[in-house]
Design a protein around this motif. Structure first.
Motif, PDB file in Angstrom:
ATOM      1  N   GLU A 171       5.189   4.812   2.491  1.00  0.00           N
ATOM      2  CA  GLU A 171       5.472   6.011   3.293  1.00  0.00           C
ATOM      3  C   GLU A 171       6.115   5.621   4.624  1.00  0.00           C
ATOM      4  O   GLU A 171       7.063   6.264   5.071  1.00  0.00           O
ATOM      5  N   LEU A 221      -0.470   7.701   9.184  1.00  0.00           N
ATOM      6  CA  LEU A 221       0.860   7.314   9.660  1.00  0.00           C
ATOM      7  C   LEU A 221       1.364   8.291  10.716  1.00  0.00           C
ATOM      8  O   LEU A 221       1.844   7.874  11.776  1.00  0.00           O
ATOM      9  N   LEU A 233       2.807  16.466  10.548  1.00  0.00           N
ATOM     10  CA  LEU A 233       1.984  16.298   9.356  1.00  0.00           C
ATOM     11  C   LEU A 233       2.106  17.563   8.518  1.00  0.00           C
ATOM     12  O   LEU A 233       1.996  18.669   9.037  1.00  0.00           O
ATOM     13  N   SER A 275       5.620  14.080   7.042  1.00  0.00           N
ATOM     14  CA  SER A 275       4.895  13.209   6.126  1.00  0.00           C
ATOM     15  C   SER A 275       3.534  13.825   5.836  1.00  0.00           C
ATOM     16  O   SER A 275       2.967  14.521   6.680  1.00  0.00           O
ATOM     17  N   ASP A 276       3.026  13.533   4.638  1.00  0.00           N
ATOM     18  CA  ASP A 276       1.677  13.997   4.304  1.00  0.00           C
ATOM     19  C   ASP A 276       0.640  12.896   4.507  1.00  0.00           C
ATOM     20  O   ASP A 276      -0.510  13.051   4.153  1.00  0.00           O
ATOM     21  N   CYS A 277       1.040  11.795   5.117  1.00  0.00           N
ATOM     22  CA  CYS A 277       0.124  10.678   5.399  1.00  0.00           C
ATOM     23  C   CYS A 277      -0.416  10.837   6.834  1.00  0.00           C
ATOM     24  O   CYS A 277       0.261  10.496   7.804  1.00  0.00           O
ATOM     25  N   SER A 278      -1.628  11.352   6.953  1.00  0.00           N
ATOM     26  CA  SER A 278      -2.178  11.664   8.279  1.00  0.00           C
ATOM     27  C   SER A 278      -2.330  10.420   9.158  1.00  0.00           C
ATOM     28  O   SER A 278      -2.101  10.492  10.368  1.00  0.00           O
ATOM     29  N   SER A 319       0.839  -1.200   0.000  1.00  0.00           N
ATOM     30  CA  SER A 319       0.000   0.000   0.000  1.00  0.00           C
ATOM     31  C   SER A 319       0.874   1.249   0.000  1.00  0.00           C
ATOM     32  O   SER A 319       2.069   1.188   0.304  1.00  0.00           O
ATOM     33  N   ALA A 320       0.248   2.372  -0.299  1.00  0.00           N
ATOM     34  CA  ALA A 320       0.959   3.648  -0.248  1.00  0.00           C
ATOM     35  C   ALA A 320       1.402   3.953   1.185  1.00  0.00           C
ATOM     36  O   ALA A 320       2.490   4.500   1.399  1.00  0.00           O
ATOM     37  N   MET A 321       0.582   3.579   2.157  1.00  0.00           N
ATOM     38  CA  MET A 321       0.959   3.814   3.551  1.00  0.00           C
ATOM     39  C   MET A 321       2.201   3.010   3.929  1.00  0.00           C
ATOM     40  O   MET A 321       3.073   3.495   4.649  1.00  0.00           O
ATOM     41  N   ARG A 338       0.250  17.973   1.402  1.00  0.00           N
ATOM     42  CA  ARG A 338       0.928  17.449   0.221  1.00  0.00           C
ATOM     43  C   ARG A 338       1.597  18.565  -0.581  1.00  0.00           C
ATOM     44  O   ARG A 338       2.694  18.404  -1.088  1.00  0.00           O
TER      45      ARG A 338
END
Length: 113
Positions: free
Chosen positions: A20, A48, A83, A43-46, A15-17, A86
């Motif tokens: 990341e 994570l 966070l 990171s732009d993955c909230s 997965s993308a997560m 993007r």
């Protein structure tokens, strides 16, 4: 000031997560090895970032990677996890695309490509 920049092609992820999370782990590992000073992990993955910030009862699909990231982070004088939107992370996006195109890994210390 940017102390460390790196990229790596990752081919085996579900997965993308997960990608990341692997990138965050690699970044913290490199910071421990090269910088030996307080670091900021962005990171732009909230999902994570939320998991890494709470540090307890990690239950996401990538909890083992998150735990390892936090363990390496404890070796630094300080690790802040933030966070970012993007749009604020355009350099990271460009490096990720570069890694996909070139399929190699690189680390830049005390400079940026």
């Amino acid at each position: 000031m940017v102390l460390l920049t790196s990229w790596r092609a990752i081919f085996q992820a579900r997965s993308a997560m997960e990608v990341e999370a692997m990138a965050c782990l690699e970044g913290v590992r490199l910071a421990v090895e090269w910088c030996h000073q307080p670091a900021i992990l962005e990171s732009d993955c909230s999902a994570l970032v939320g998991e890494l910030q709470k540090e307890t009862s990690l239950r996401s699909q990538v909890c083992f990677i998150e735990r390892e990231t936090l363990e390496f982070g404890r070796l630094l004088p300080e690790l802040k996890i933030r966070l970012v939107r993007r749009e604020q992370n355009s350099v990271e996006d460009k490096l990720a695309h570069l890694a996909k195109r070139t399929t190699h890994t690189a680390v830049w210390h005390m400079q940026v490509p």
